[in-house]
Design an enzyme around this catalytic site. Structure first.
Site, PDB file in Angstrom:
ATOM      1  N   LYS A  58       0.843  -1.198   0.000  1.00 31.21           N
ATOM      2  CA  LYS A  58       0.000   0.000   0.000  1.00 31.21           C
ATOM      3  C   LYS A  58       0.877   1.245   0.000  1.00 31.21           C
ATOM      4  O   LYS A  58       2.086   1.180   0.245  1.00 31.21           O
ATOM      5  CB  LYS A  58      -0.928  -0.003   1.214  1.00 31.21           C
ATOM      6  N   TYR A 280      16.662  31.014   7.176  1.00 29.09           N
ATOM      7  CA  TYR A 280      15.460  31.718   7.633  1.00 29.09           C
ATOM      8  C   TYR A 280      15.434  31.798   9.153  1.00 29.09           C
ATOM      9  O   TYR A 280      15.719  30.826   9.850  1.00 29.09           O
ATOM     10  CB  TYR A 280      14.203  31.007   7.133  1.00 29.09           C
TER      11      TYR A 280
END
Length: 397
Positions: A58, A280
């Protein structure tokens, strides 16, 4: 019905593409090795007729992509998927052995599609029971009745389980099902005491009900292969990809090989003076002159943004610490101990023995499966160059 497309319809080979950004290299041979390792553990007492193995694929094979892993799953007895569309995709890619649909909304018409046979389905609720009862085609799929257990996600509670079993057993006796089995999902398979409690619980519910059992997942079969080896079917997901589901040990410690190596090149090198900020928020300032490498990967590729203080990558085979804040497209690393590193030098983000995906996940406060399935679509998955031919096996016996 929506149609799923594989992330790589034909497996791409590493040598076919220049590495301009983050790339995940997938090893079919590692997958095949892991299947063999799991089977050996289940057969540790020399039994020749051990349990059959569902290979759980999956989430596009836990982010590794079906196209790259199917060729390594030839010794699995079947594939386990989540949705009906995934089953169709596996058939379209050439898988001919059984497929188990573990959690799907389906109709009687869906289950009558001969292109899906041999088909197994997990039965979770009354609606699915009604669709099976409405089947005209004989025999129908093999049904696996799920016990809810302490996971309490899907399935039937103890009080309703036997009533649901009786309805399915009537279909089986009438030739309208090809089989009927008993299935359970553990909530705490990684914890031995709780695993024993859950086993006692489902054994009481299943007592006296005929049919094959499928209860063991990767954690259960790796921690207690003796018990798992006595069953009829086992399901393995994360271990197939070389990743440990158990605390305190990585895949290699269990004899598994990692199927994915994630890497990205250094795309630029900056020189910081003492006191210069980086990234940042200026969360890092250089204490002294510093060479900084900018790695072409970030959270837009699925790399965990919170992995800074404890984070490392490998450059030229040696650890290199992450500094500054991870951005959308870049990771900044301290190149002080890597004077030869330059633009184009690869940085390995996880995969080798010195930097397992389990270790990265632990530092990021998550689990390895989340890292693998979280890799975004802009990251190409490429086959190892040595596996250029025959990388998309048929799954035929």
């Amino acid at each position: 019905m929506k149609t799923l497309q594989p992330a790589a319809p034909q497996p791409q080979v590493r040598s076919q593409a220049a590495q301009h950004g983050c790339v995940a290299i997938i090893s079919r041979q590692a997958i095949a090795h892991n299947v063999d390792t799991i089977r050996h553990r289940l057969d540790q007492d020399g039994q020749r007729d051990g349990p059959r193995l569902w290979a759980v694929v999956k989430a596009d094979a836990y982010g590794h992509t079906l196209a790259h892993v199917l060729g390594g799953l030839g010794k699995a007895d079947g594939l386990a998927v989540l949705e009906l569309e995934e089953a169709h995709l596996c058939r379209a890619m050439g898988w001919r052995k059984p497929i188990l649909i573990m959690h799907a909304r389906y109709t009687a018409a869906d289950l009558s599609d001969p292109g899906l046979a041999p088909l197994h389905v997990v039965v979770d609720n009354d609606e699915q029971l009604r669709h099976l009862e409405a089947l005209a085609q004989r025999p129908g799929p093999h049904a696996w009745l799920r016990y809810r257990g302490s996971l309490n996600h899907s399935g039937f509670a103890a009080a309703a389980y036997r009533r649901a079993y009786d309805r399915l057993h009537k279909l089986l006796q009438a030739g309208r099902l090809s089989g009927l089995g008993l299935l359970q999902h553990y909530a705490r398979a990684e914890e031995a005491e709780h695993l024993r409690e859950e086993r006692r619980d489902f054994e009481a519910v299943f007592a006296g009900l005929p049919g094959p059992r499928c209860t063991e997942n990767s954690a259960a079969l790796l921690s207690d292969p003796g018990y798992a080896g006595s069953g009829d079917w086992v399901r393995s997901g994360i271990a197939l990809y070389g990743i440990s589901p158990l605390a305190g040990v990585d895949g290699r410690g269990l004899g598994l090989l990692p199927a994915m190596t994630l890497s990205a090149p250094i795309h630029d090198v900056q020189l910081l003076a003492a006191g210069d900020p980086l990234g940042y928020g200026a969360t890092f300032r250089a204490a002294h002159q510093l060479r900084v490498g900018l790695v072409h990967c970030g959270y837009a590729d699925g790399y965990p943004r919170n992995l800074v203080a404890a984070g490392t990558v490998l450059v030229q085979g040696r650890p290199c610490r992450i500094i500054g804040r991870i951005s959308m497209d870049s990771i900044t690393i301290d190149l002080s101990g890597h004077p030869q590193a330059s633009p184009g030098t690869p940085a390995v983000l996880w995969g080798p023995p010195d930097l397992s995906v389990e270790a990265v996940a632990l530092s990021a406060g998550t689990i390895p499966a989340q890292l693998c399935v979280g890799i975004t679509g802009r990251v190409p998955r490429l086959a190892e160059a040595a596996e250029a031919s025959g990388a998309a096996g048929s799954g035929s016996p």
